[in-house]
Design a protein around this motif. Structure first.
Motif, PDB file in Angstrom:
ATOM      1  N   LYS A  81      20.596  65.375  69.245  1.00  0.00           N
ATOM      2  CA  LYS A  81      21.672  66.236  68.766  1.00  0.00           C
ATOM      3  C   LYS A  81      22.572  65.499  67.772  1.00  0.00           C
ATOM      4  O   LYS A  81      23.055  66.099  66.802  1.00  0.00           O
ATOM      5  N   THR A  82      22.776  64.211  67.992  1.00  0.00           N
ATOM      6  CA  THR A  82      23.641  63.445  67.086  1.00  0.00           C
ATOM      7  C   THR A  82      22.991  63.251  65.722  1.00  0.00           C
ATOM      8  O   THR A  82      23.651  63.354  64.682  1.00  0.00           O
ATOM      9  N   LEU A  83      21.685  62.986  65.713  1.00  0.00           N
ATOM     10  CA  LEU A  83      21.003  62.647  64.468  1.00  0.00           C
ATOM     11  C   LEU A  83      20.376  63.849  63.765  1.00  0.00           C
ATOM     12  O   LEU A  83      20.121  63.771  62.563  1.00  0.00           O
ATOM     13  N   CYS A  84      20.118  64.929  64.494  1.00  0.00           N
ATOM     14  CA  CYS A  84      19.350  66.031  63.901  1.00  0.00           C
ATOM     15  C   CYS A  84      20.112  67.348  63.817  1.00  0.00           C
ATOM     16  O   CYS A  84      19.517  68.376  63.470  1.00  0.00           O
ATOM     17  N   SER A  85      21.377  67.368  64.129  1.00  0.00           N
ATOM     18  CA  SER A  85      22.140  68.607  64.046  1.00  0.00           C
ATOM     19  C   SER A  85      23.563  68.294  63.610  1.00  0.00           C
ATOM     20  O   SER A  85      23.994  67.142  63.636  1.00  0.00           O
ATOM     21  N   GLY A  86      24.280  69.339  63.256  1.00  0.00           N
ATOM     22  CA  GLY A  86      25.665  69.162  62.836  1.00  0.00           C
ATOM     23  C   GLY A  86      25.774  68.962  61.332  1.00  0.00           C
ATOM     24  O   GLY A  86      24.789  68.713  60.621  1.00  0.00           O
ATOM     25  N   GLY A  87      27.018  69.079  60.843  1.00  0.00           N
ATOM     26  CA  GLY A  87      27.229  68.932  59.412  1.00  0.00           C
ATOM     27  C   GLY A  87      28.281  67.914  59.027  1.00  0.00           C
ATOM     28  O   GLY A  87      28.282  67.417  57.895  1.00  0.00           O
ATOM     29  N   GLU A  88      29.173  67.576  59.951  1.00  0.00           N
ATOM     30  CA  GLU A  88      30.235  66.611  59.652  1.00  0.00           C
ATOM     31  C   GLU A  88      29.709  65.201  59.879  1.00  0.00           C
ATOM     32  O   GLU A  88      29.471  64.790  61.017  1.00  0.00           O
ATOM     33  N   PRO A  89      29.499  64.402  58.826  1.00  0.00           N
ATOM     34  CA  PRO A  89      28.896  63.071  58.996  1.00  0.00           C
ATOM     35  C   PRO A  89      29.827  62.109  59.715  1.00  0.00           C
ATOM     36  O   PRO A  89      31.041  62.117  59.519  1.00  0.00           O
ATOM     37  N   LEU A  90      29.235  61.294  60.557  1.00  0.00           N
ATOM     38  CA  LEU A  90      29.976  60.270  61.290  1.00  0.00           C
ATOM     39  C   LEU A  90      29.647  58.880  60.769  1.00  0.00           C
ATOM     40  O   LEU A  90      30.527  58.099  60.443  1.00  0.00           O
ATOM     41  N   PHE A  91      28.361  58.558  60.674  1.00  0.00           N
ATOM     42  CA  PHE A  91      27.894  57.317  60.064  1.00  0.00           C
ATOM     43  C   PHE A  91      26.437  57.527  59.693  1.00  0.00           C
ATOM     44  O   PHE A  91      25.791  58.487  60.126  1.00  0.00           O
ATOM     45  N   SER A  92      25.910  56.633  58.896  1.00  0.00           N
ATOM     46  CA  SER A  92      24.508  56.728  58.465  1.00  0.00           C
ATOM     47  C   SER A  92      23.849  55.360  58.582  1.00  0.00           C
ATOM     48  O   SER A  92      24.505  54.321  58.475  1.00  0.00           O
ATOM     49  N   ILE A  93      22.533  55.392  58.788  1.00  0.00           N
ATOM     50  CA  ILE A  93      21.726  54.178  58.917  1.00  0.00           C
ATOM     51  C   ILE A  93      20.589  54.264  57.908  1.00  0.00           C
ATOM     52  O   ILE A  93      19.810  55.231  57.917  1.00  0.00           O
ATOM     53  N   ASP A  94      20.490  53.267  57.053  1.00  0.00           N
ATOM     54  CA  ASP A  94      19.438  53.235  56.033  1.00  0.00           C
ATOM     55  C   ASP A  94      18.340  52.290  56.483  1.00  0.00           C
ATOM     56  O   ASP A  94      18.562  51.081  56.621  1.00  0.00           O
ATOM     57  N   LEU A  95      17.148  52.825  56.725  1.00  0.00           N
ATOM     58  CA  LEU A  95      15.989  52.036  57.163  1.00  0.00           C
ATOM     59  C   LEU A  95      14.993  51.831  56.035  1.00  0.00           C
ATOM     60  O   LEU A  95      13.822  51.584  56.291  1.00  0.00           O
ATOM     61  N   HIS A  96      15.453  51.932  54.785  1.00  0.00           N
ATOM     62  CA  HIS A  96      14.624  51.793  53.590  1.00  0.00           C
ATOM     63  C   HIS A  96      13.662  52.979  53.433  1.00  0.00           C
ATOM     64  O   HIS A  96      13.648  53.648  52.413  1.00  0.00           O
ATOM     65  N   TRP A  97      12.853  53.231  54.456  1.00  0.00           N
ATOM     66  CA  TRP A  97      11.913  54.340  54.400  1.00  0.00           C
ATOM     67  C   TRP A  97      12.463  55.613  55.027  1.00  0.00           C
ATOM     68  O   TRP A  97      11.864  56.677  54.911  1.00  0.00           O
ATOM     69  N   LEU A  98      13.613  55.497  55.695  1.00  0.00           N
ATOM     70  CA  LEU A  98      14.208  56.662  56.357  1.00  0.00           C
ATOM     71  C   LEU A  98      15.705  56.448  56.476  1.00  0.00           C
ATOM     72  O   LEU A  98      16.159  55.351  56.819  1.00  0.00           O
ATOM     73  N   GLN A  99      16.443  57.495  56.166  1.00  0.00           N
ATOM     74  CA  GLN A  99      17.892  57.434  56.290  1.00  0.00           C
ATOM     75  C   GLN A  99      18.347  58.407  57.370  1.00  0.00           C
ATOM     76  O   GLN A  99      18.087  59.610  57.296  1.00  0.00           O
ATOM     77  N   LEU A 100      19.017  57.861  58.381  1.00  0.00           N
ATOM     78  CA  LEU A 100      19.501  58.663  59.500  1.00  0.00           C
ATOM     79  C   LEU A 100      21.004  58.836  59.382  1.00  0.00           C
ATOM     80  O   LEU A 100      21.734  57.867  59.166  1.00  0.00           O
ATOM     81  N   THR A 101      21.455  60.074  59.541  1.00  0.00           N
ATOM     82  CA  THR A 101      22.877  60.381  59.458  1.00  0.00           C
ATOM     83  C   THR A 101      23.323  61.024  60.755  1.00  0.00           C
ATOM     84  O   THR A 101      22.780  62.057  61.170  1.00  0.00           O
ATOM     85  N   ALA A 102      24.278  60.405  61.399  1.00  0.00           N
ATOM     86  CA  ALA A 102      24.835  60.939  62.639  1.00  0.00           C
ATOM     87  C   ALA A 102      25.997  61.859  62.304  1.00  0.00           C
ATOM     88  O   ALA A 102      26.776  61.593  61.380  1.00  0.00           O
ATOM     89  N   SER A 103      26.104  62.948  63.051  1.00  0.00           N
ATOM     90  CA  SER A 103      27.162  63.926  62.801  1.00  0.00           C
ATOM     91  C   SER A 103      28.152  63.935  63.959  1.00  0.00           C
ATOM     92  O   SER A 103      27.781  63.722  65.122  1.00  0.00           O
ATOM     93  N   ARG A 104      29.398  64.206  63.645  1.00  0.00           N
ATOM     94  CA  ARG A 104      30.442  64.212  64.655  1.00  0.00           C
ATOM     95  C   ARG A 104      30.289  65.416  65.598  1.00  0.00           C
ATOM     96  O   ARG A 104      30.399  65.275  66.815  1.00  0.00           O
ATOM     97  N   ASP A 105      30.050  66.607  65.026  1.00  0.00           N
ATOM     98  CA  ASP A 105      29.898  67.785  65.873  1.00  0.00           C
ATOM     99  C   ASP A 105      28.591  67.752  66.678  1.00  0.00           C
ATOM    100  O   ASP A 105      28.520  68.246  67.803  1.00  0.00           O
ATOM    101  N   GLY A 106      27.543  67.125  66.101  1.00  0.00           N
ATOM    102  CA  GLY A 106      26.312  66.938  66.871  1.00  0.00           C
ATOM    103  C   GLY A 106      26.519  66.013  68.049  1.00  0.00           C
ATOM    104  O   GLY A 106      25.954  66.221  69.137  1.00  0.00           O
ATOM    105  N   LEU A 107      27.344  64.983  67.862  1.00  0.00           N
ATOM    106  CA  LEU A 107      27.657  64.069  68.958  1.00  0.00           C
ATOM    107  C   LEU A 107      28.422  64.790  70.060  1.00  0.00           C
ATOM    108  O   LEU A 107      28.163  64.576  71.253  1.00  0.00           O
ATOM    109  N   ARG A 108      29.357  65.659  69.666  1.00  0.00           N
ATOM    110  CA  ARG A 108      30.107  66.407  70.678  1.00  0.00           C
ATOM    111  C   ARG A 108      29.194  67.341  71.463  1.00  0.00           C
ATOM    112  O   ARG A 108      29.274  67.421  72.696  1.00  0.00           O
ATOM    113  N   GLU A 109      28.327  68.057  70.750  1.00  0.00           N
ATOM    114  CA  GLU A 109      27.423  68.986  71.430  1.00  0.00           C
ATOM    115  C   GLU A 109      26.423  68.243  72.314  1.00  0.00           C
ATOM    116  O   GLU A 109      26.127  68.670  73.443  1.00  0.00           O
TER     117      GLU A 109
END
Length: 250
Positions: A81-109
């Protein structure tokens, strides 16, 4: 092979309560937990249930084993839910081949769903530790569950431990004869074990049916006969549920 742990003390205070009262209170709390929009209430229920389990002197190792899978599922749900849903960004992780963005509302849900899982699982575990299995079946029979379901469940529960003992004996004999040396021999030994248990279960069912028929069994079990409710237990559980409902509404 591991034995099936039974954690129930008939002399404990909670064990003396009517199983119907405990089941109804647990169902009401379960509805509150699953419908709660906050994180605090499910965690409060989880904390209370864990305190009850410790009060019942349930070993911490058994609690960890019982809650390992639900906690893993809660962690997976929180992560997804933190990494795959929501729209308000919290932080992001760049893995060169993949960029993961955590969302604040996804974390709450995700936290809300994980809290519900923890609260519901600990509630059911506390009910199971505080109530014998036959008491739970009696309470379910009082709730008008089909009689055939109650009968099949109680007979399956009775012979589950018989089959577990037979499985331990066969497994020990196979190990003494090096039946689990190598993958191929282990698969063959496991197949033999499973086949022997199926045949044993079939023979036990026929023997049990014949024995109960000869003893005049007419489909009526003693656990389906219930005593009247005690006023003190009903009043105490009602007050407890009223307090929890007020906390749930906050």
């Amino acid at each position: 092979m591991k034995t099936i742990p039974l954690r129930h003390s008939g002399t404990h205070l909670l064990s003396c309560l009517d199983p119907r009262v405990k089941l109804l209170a647990a169902l009401a709390l379960l509805v509150m937990v699953t419908s709660s929009r906050s994180i605090a209430f499910p965690l409060l229920v989880a904390g209370l249930c864990l305190a009850v389990c410790r009060w019942l002197r349930v070993p911490a190792k058994l609690l960890l084993l019982r809650f390992a899978e639900p906690l893993f599922l809660a962690a997976v749900v929180l992560l997804l839910k933190t990494l795959c849903s929501g729209g308000e960004p919290l932080f992001s992780i760049d893995l060169h081949w993949l960029q993961l963005t955590a969302s604040r509302d996804g974390l709450r849900e995700g936290s809300r769903i994980a809290a519900r899982i923890c609260g519901a699982v600990t509630l059911v575990a506390a009910l199971g530790f505080a109530t014998p299995f036959t008491g739970l079946l009696a309470a379910l029979a009082w709730l008008r569950l089909p009689r055939s379901f109650i009968e099949v469940t109680i007979f399956a529960w009775r012979y589950l431990f018989v089959l577990a003992e037979d499985a331990q004996v066969i497994h020990a004999a196979q190990r003494n004869r090096l039946g689990y040396v190598g993958v191929r021999r282990s698969c063959r030994s496991f197949g033999t074990l499973a086949g022997a248990l199926v045949i044993k279960a079939f023979d036990s069912s026929q023997t049990m049916t014949t024995a109960m028929t000869q003893r005049g069994y007419d489909g009526t079990l003693p656990l389906m006969k219930h005593k009247p409710f005690r006023t003190q237990e009903v009043a105490t559980s009602s007050m407890f549920l009223a307090v929890m409902a007020l906390i749930w509404l906050m």
